[in-house]
Motif scaffolding. Structure first.
Motif, short mmCIF file in Angstrom:
data_model
loop_
_atom_site.label_atom_id
_atom_site.label_comp_id
_atom_site.label_asym_id
_atom_site.label_seq_id
_atom_site.Cartn_x
_atom_site.Cartn_y
_atom_site.Cartn_z
N MET A 159 -40.79 116.33 48.67
CA MET A 159 -41.50 117.10 49.69
C MET A 159 -42.99 116.81 49.61
N ASP A 160 -43.65 116.95 50.75
CA ASP A 160 -45.10 116.79 50.82
C ASP A 160 -45.74 118.14 51.10
N LEU A 161 -46.91 118.38 50.50
CA LEU A 161 -47.68 119.57 50.78
C LEU A 161 -48.75 119.22 51.80
N ILE A 162 -48.59 119.75 53.01
CA ILE A 162 -49.50 119.43 54.11
C ILE A 162 -50.62 120.46 54.17
N HIS A 163 -51.83 119.95 54.34
CA HIS A 163 -53.02 120.80 54.41
C HIS A 163 -53.55 120.80 55.84
N GLU A 164 -53.73 122.01 56.40
CA GLU A 164 -54.31 122.16 57.73
C GLU A 164 -55.50 123.10 57.66
N ASP A 165 -56.48 122.89 58.55
CA ASP A 165 -57.62 123.80 58.56
C ASP A 165 -57.26 125.08 59.32
N SER A 166 -58.23 125.97 59.47
CA SER A 166 -57.96 127.27 60.06
C SER A 166 -57.53 127.19 61.52
N ASN A 167 -57.79 126.05 62.16
CA ASN A 167 -57.35 125.84 63.55
C ASN A 167 -56.08 125.02 63.63
N HIS A 168 -55.43 124.81 62.49
CA HIS A 168 -54.17 124.07 62.38
C HIS A 168 -54.32 122.57 62.64
N ALA A 169 -55.54 122.08 62.49
CA ALA A 169 -55.73 120.63 62.54
C ALA A 169 -55.30 120.05 61.20
N MET A 170 -54.44 119.03 61.23
CA MET A 170 -53.92 118.46 60.00
C MET A 170 -55.01 117.67 59.28
N LEU A 171 -55.18 117.96 57.98
CA LEU A 171 -56.18 117.28 57.16
C LEU A 171 -55.55 116.30 56.19
N MET B 161 -45.06 123.05 53.16
CA MET B 161 -44.23 122.00 52.59
C MET B 161 -43.31 121.43 53.68
N GLN B 162 -43.22 120.10 53.71
CA GLN B 162 -42.26 119.47 54.60
C GLN B 162 -41.69 118.23 53.92
N ASP B 163 -40.54 117.81 54.40
CA ASP B 163 -39.81 116.71 53.77
C ASP B 163 -39.40 115.71 54.83
N VAL B 164 -39.02 114.53 54.40
CA VAL B 164 -38.46 113.53 55.30
C VAL B 164 -37.04 113.22 54.83
N VAL B 165 -36.07 113.46 55.71
CA VAL B 165 -34.65 113.24 55.39
C VAL B 165 -34.08 112.28 56.43
N ASN B 166 -33.59 111.15 55.95
CA ASN B 166 -33.02 110.13 56.84
C ASN B 166 -33.96 109.74 57.97
N GLY B 167 -35.23 109.64 57.61
CA GLY B 167 -36.23 109.22 58.59
C GLY B 167 -36.73 110.31 59.50
N HIS B 168 -36.26 111.54 59.33
CA HIS B 168 -36.67 112.65 60.19
C HIS B 168 -37.41 113.70 59.36
N VAL B 169 -38.46 114.26 59.96
CA VAL B 169 -39.22 115.29 59.27
C VAL B 169 -38.41 116.59 59.22
N LYS B 170 -38.31 117.16 58.03
CA LYS B 170 -37.64 118.44 57.85
C LYS B 170 -38.70 119.49 57.54
N TYR B 171 -38.86 120.43 58.47
CA TYR B 171 -39.84 121.48 58.30
C TYR B 171 -39.22 122.64 57.51
N THR B 172 -40.00 123.31 56.68
CA THR B 172 -39.47 124.33 55.78
C THR B 172 -40.20 125.66 55.96
N GLU B 173 -39.69 126.68 55.26
CA GLU B 173 -40.33 127.99 55.27
C GLU B 173 -41.34 128.14 54.13
N TYR B 174 -41.55 127.08 53.35
CA TYR B 174 -42.45 127.15 52.21
C TYR B 174 -43.88 126.87 52.67
N GLY B 175 -44.69 127.90 52.67
CA GLY B 175 -46.09 127.72 53.07
C GLY B 175 -46.76 129.05 53.30
#
Length: 329
Positions: free
Chosen positions: A1-13, A51-65
């Motif tokens: 899994m990857d830990l994605i960081h976004e700013d307060s406006n949800h822009a991905m950093l 947190m999000q993951d990549v499964v079989n080439g597709h992004v899997k979004y999670t409830e961890y965050g």
């Protein structure tokens, strides 16, 4: 899994590489801490982690965050720690109040539509949204507990409908939906040859509760509640003689019979849970959700029991990812 960081406006950093994460949600906590070397400091209060993951080439979004609410620095260890509420914790910090002049908040309709209504009621529409698909799960005149937090209230409401709350974060929104809960005890019952646990069962807890409401002497409000061998509660008696175990429940400041019955029902449910306990934690079971049911059987005595999953804990460090489920009463 990857830990994605976004700013307060949800822009991905970007994704964070070196960190330790401790996140928990369910019956309590509903918060997280993310620690890294101070030289890697990159987050600010108001930013989001997911947190999000990549499964079989597709992004899997999670409830961890969740949202970062605080920052602390340990100069001795040269670390910085970001702490905050998980998505569940954000819901848990909103209180569901009755409308002015009303005793209770009463909810009815398709479960996903009710979730959408509650999101708007709590003022969280900028971050949360309910599925626009019909859940096929009916909420029928559900009486929400007075002044209950939104996360607990939603879980209790859905449990009464045989459902659970699922969520995931994607592109600035936490998506909520109601789905049927899964009773794994029906086909995946653990036994004591497979794992260690502590189990106890008392087949004769209190099964007759005399609920005493307002009033004096012969004018006092009285209702009798009974519990059967499976823990079902009604006003029909099933145990008699030596098998009948009776107590009183004093709720003298109650406003209505309905409220008295609700309080008595909760008391009997607590009694049932205390009499039948299962204690164990189990790891790496990401398919289980809070609200699902698991069961266990001790092979020598034959004692069996099933319990709800009440909490999940996610820990990420240099050794990898660990997901732990906790079982409650």
């Amino acid at each position: 899994m990857d830990l994605i960081h976004e700013d307060s406006n949800h822009a991905m950093l970007g994704a964070i590489d070196r960190y330790e994460l401790d996140l928990a949600f369910g019956s309590d906590e509903n918060d997280f801490e993310c620690t890294m070397a101070i030289s890697d400091h990159c987050c600010s209060i108001g930013d989001y982690l997911a947190m999000q993951d990549v499964v079989n080439g597709h992004v899997k979004y999670t409830e961890y965050g969740g949202r970062i609410d605080g920052v602390s620095v340990d100069t001795g260890k040269e670390t910085v720690t970001y702490s905050g509420r998980t998505w569940h914790g954000i819901l848990a910090k909103k209180i569901l109040c009755p409308d002015d002049g009303q005793n209770y908040l009463i909810l009815a309709g398709d479960a996903n539509e009710v979730l959408g209504f509650l999101i708007q009621r709590t003022g969280l529409g900028d971050l949360f949204e309910a599925s626009d698909q019909k859940a096929g799960i009916a909420i029928t005149s559900y009486q929400m507990d007075r002044y209950i937090d939104a996360y607990t209230g939603i879980r209790k409401m859905l449990k009464c409908a045989g459902a659970k709350l699922v969520m995931y974060y994607r592109e600035g929104k936490v998506h909520l939906s109601a789905v049927p809960l899964v009773d794994y005890s029906q086909d995946e019952e653990w036994d004591s040859d497979q794992m260690n646990f502590q189990i106890s069962s008392n087949e004769r807890p209190v099964n007759h509760l005399i609920c005493l409401g307002k009033g004096d002497l012969s004018e006092r409000m009285v209702r009798h509640l009974y519990m059967d061998a499976r823990g079902n509660i009604s006003e029909t008696q099933t145990f008699f003689g030596v098998d009948e175990v009776t107590e009183t429940y004093d709720y003298s400041n109650v406003e209505s019979e309905e409220e008295l019955i609700t309080g008595g029902t909760q008391r009997l449910q607590e009694t049932w849970a205390a009499a039948n306990t299962l204690e164990t934690d189990f790891e790496n079971n990401t398919e289980y959700d809070v609200g699902d049911i698991v069961g266990a059987r001790e092979t020598i005595t034959g004692v069996t029991i099933k319990r709800d999953i009440v909490k999940k804990i996610l820990k990420v460090n240099s050794s990898g990812i660990n997901v732990e489920c906790q079982i409650g009463e």
